[in-house]
Motif scaffolding. Structure first.
Motif, PDB file in Angstrom:
ATOM      1  N   GLY A 102       0.824  -1.297   0.084  1.00 50.49           N
ATOM      2  CA  GLY A 102       0.030   0.018  -0.021  1.00 50.49           C
ATOM      3  C   GLY A 102       0.745   1.164  -0.003  1.00 50.49           C
ATOM      4  O   GLY A 102       0.133   2.320  -0.113  1.00 50.49           O
ATOM      5  N   THR A 103       2.356   1.009   0.272  1.00 48.14           N
ATOM      6  CA  THR A 103       3.043   2.523   0.166  1.00 48.14           C
ATOM      7  C   THR A 103       3.697   2.511  -1.268  1.00 48.14           C
ATOM      8  O   THR A 103       4.290   3.591  -1.304  1.00 48.14           O
ATOM      9  N   LEU A 104       3.340   1.392  -2.250  1.00 48.68           N
ATOM     10  CA  LEU A 104       3.748   1.997  -3.504  1.00 48.68           C
ATOM     11  C   LEU A 104       3.052   3.168  -4.158  1.00 48.68           C
ATOM     12  O   LEU A 104       1.772   3.432  -3.939  1.00 48.68           O
ATOM     13  N   ASP A 105       3.504   3.871  -5.120  1.00 48.03           N
ATOM     14  CA  ASP A 105       2.767   4.717  -5.841  1.00 48.03           C
ATOM     15  C   ASP A 105       1.587   4.251  -6.535  1.00 48.03           C
ATOM     16  O   ASP A 105       0.558   4.965  -6.527  1.00 48.03           O
ATOM     17  N   ASN A 106       1.878   3.133  -6.847  1.00 48.79           N
ATOM     18  CA  ASN A 106       0.534   2.439  -7.582  1.00 48.79           C
ATOM     19  C   ASN A 106       0.375   1.039  -6.800  1.00 48.79           C
ATOM     20  O   ASN A 106       0.924  -0.048  -7.152  1.00 48.79           O
ATOM     21  N   PRO A 107      -0.223   1.187  -5.659  1.00 53.17           N
ATOM     22  CA  PRO A 107      -0.396  -0.001  -4.785  1.00 53.17           C
ATOM     23  C   PRO A 107      -1.112  -1.294  -5.906  1.00 53.17           C
ATOM     24  O   PRO A 107      -0.988  -2.246  -5.337  1.00 53.17           O
ATOM     25  N   ALA A 108      -1.900  -1.103  -6.836  1.00 53.30           N
ATOM     26  CA  ALA A 108      -2.379  -2.241  -7.802  1.00 53.30           C
ATOM     27  C   ALA A 108      -1.422  -2.719  -8.532  1.00 53.30           C
ATOM     28  O   ALA A 108      -1.703  -3.670  -9.285  1.00 53.30           O
ATOM     29  N   ALA A 109      -0.170  -2.290  -8.557  1.00 57.30           N
ATOM     30  CA  ALA A 109       0.999  -2.856  -9.543  1.00 57.30           C
ATOM     31  C   ALA A 109       1.173  -4.304  -8.791  1.00 57.30           C
ATOM     32  O   ALA A 109       1.779  -5.158  -9.744  1.00 57.30           O
ATOM     33  N   LEU A 110       1.031  -4.683  -7.510  1.00 58.01           N
ATOM     34  CA  LEU A 110       1.103  -6.101  -6.915  1.00 58.01           C
ATOM     35  C   LEU A 110       0.029  -6.831  -6.561  1.00 58.01           C
ATOM     36  O   LEU A 110      -0.730  -6.073  -5.750  1.00 58.01           O
ATOM     37  N   ARG A 111      -0.382  -7.967  -6.936  1.00 58.45           N
ATOM     38  CA  ARG A 111      -1.527  -8.586  -6.386  1.00 58.45           C
ATOM     39  C   ARG A 111      -1.133  -9.723  -5.686  1.00 58.45           C
ATOM     40  O   ARG A 111      -0.087 -10.354  -5.568  1.00 58.45           O
ATOM     41  N   PRO A 112      -1.841 -10.172  -4.670  1.00 53.81           N
ATOM     42  CA  PRO A 112      -1.549 -11.322  -3.668  1.00 53.81           C
ATOM     43  C   PRO A 112      -1.469 -12.551  -4.308  1.00 53.81           C
ATOM     44  O   PRO A 112      -2.360 -12.931  -5.124  1.00 53.81           O
ATOM     45  N   ASP A 113      -0.247 -13.207  -3.998  1.00 53.77           N
ATOM     46  CA  ASP A 113      -0.078 -14.564  -4.790  1.00 53.77           C
ATOM     47  C   ASP A 113      -0.765 -15.744  -3.617  1.00 53.77           C
ATOM     48  O   ASP A 113      -0.987 -16.824  -4.090  1.00 53.77           O
ATOM     49  N   VAL A 114      -1.140 -15.226  -2.301  1.00 57.02           N
ATOM     50  CA  VAL A 114      -1.605 -16.144  -1.380  1.00 57.02           C
ATOM     51  C   VAL A 114      -2.524 -15.404  -0.388  1.00 57.02           C
ATOM     52  O   VAL A 114      -1.966 -14.246   0.084  1.00 57.02           O
ATOM     53  N   HIS A 115      -3.099 -15.885   0.314  1.00 58.78           N
ATOM     54  CA  HIS A 115      -4.120 -15.228   1.388  1.00 58.78           C
ATOM     55  C   HIS A 115      -3.685 -16.309   2.427  1.00 58.78           C
ATOM     56  O   HIS A 115      -4.069 -17.295   2.538  1.00 58.78           O
ATOM     57  N   ILE A 116      -3.175 -15.472   3.700  1.00 58.76           N
ATOM     58  CA  ILE A 116      -2.956 -16.407   4.910  1.00 58.76           C
ATOM     59  C   ILE A 116      -4.028 -15.874   6.000  1.00 58.76           C
ATOM     60  O   ILE A 116      -4.167 -14.768   6.116  1.00 58.76           O
TER      61      ILE A 116
END
Ligand code: ZN
Ligand code: ZN
Length: 155
Positions: free
Chosen positions: A100-114
Motif C-alpha cells: 500500500g506504500t507503492l505509488d501504484n498499490p495496484a501494481a502487485l497482487r496477492p499470490d496467497v491469502h493467509i
C-alpha cells in the motif's frame, strides 16, 4: 516489469524503488496485521533487502510484540511514522514491503491469502488465489525461481 515499483511514506521523507518484482506477495488477515494497519488485512511483498533501493530517508525499526514470540520489526518513517516494510524473524536479507506504500498499490497482487481464520466476513476472496486458515507450504506454492532467490539469501 512495465513500470517502476516506487513508493514511500506520506510525508515523502522516505522514498524507495524495488529493483525487481518481489518473490511472492502475501495478503495476511491475522489479528496483528489488522491492528497494525487499522484495516482488514495487510499486503506484503517479500523481497530481498538489497533489491530495495532507498532513494530518500532512513526508516527506523520499531519492535512489535507478537503472539508467536518471533521478533517483528516494523520500519517506519522517522517523521510521519508510516510503516514501509517489516523484518519478520530478524532476517536481515529479507523484507516484507507494504504494498500500500507503492505509488501504484495496484501494481502487485496477492499470490496467497493467509490467516483467513480471522478474515473479516465482508471480504470475499477470489477463487483463483490460494487461501489458508493459517500458513502454507512454500515449497509447493512458490515459483521455482522465487524459491531459488530465497535460498540465495537465507540458505
Ligand atoms: Zn514520512
Ligand atoms: Zn498478519
Amino acid at each position: 516489469m512495465t513500470e517502476a515499483l516506487e513508493g514511500g511514506c506520506s510525508c515523502r521523507a522516505v522514498r524507495y524503488r524495488l529493483t525487481s518484482a518481489p518473490m511472492f506477495v502475501h495478503c495476511c488477515h491475522c489479528l496483528d496485521c489488522q491492528r497494525q494497519t487499522g484495516s482488514a488485512f495487510v499486503l506484503n511483498a517479500l523481497i530481498e533487502t538489497d533489491r530495495i533501493l532507498v532513494l530518500a530517508g532512513d526508516p527506523e525499526p520499531v519492535s512489535m510484540p507478537t503472539d508467536s514470540r518471533r521478533p517483528h520489526d516494523v520500519y517506519r518513517c522517522r517523521t510521519c511514522r508510516i510503516a514501509v516494510w517489516s523484518d519478520y524473524g530478524r532476517r536481515p536479507p529479507l523484507r516484507f514491503v507494504r504494498v500500500g506504500t507503492l505509488d501504484n498499490p495496484a501494481a502487485l497482487r496477492p499470490d496467497v491469502h493467509i490467516f483467513t481464520r480471522s478474515k473479516v466476513a465482508w471480504v470475499a476472496l477470489p477463487k483463483d488465489v490460494p487461501a489458508f486458515d493459517i500458513y502454507y507450504d512454500m515449497a509447493t506454492l512458490w515459483p521455482a525461481a522465487s524459491l531459488e532467490r530465497r535460498r540465495a539469501i537465507l540458505g
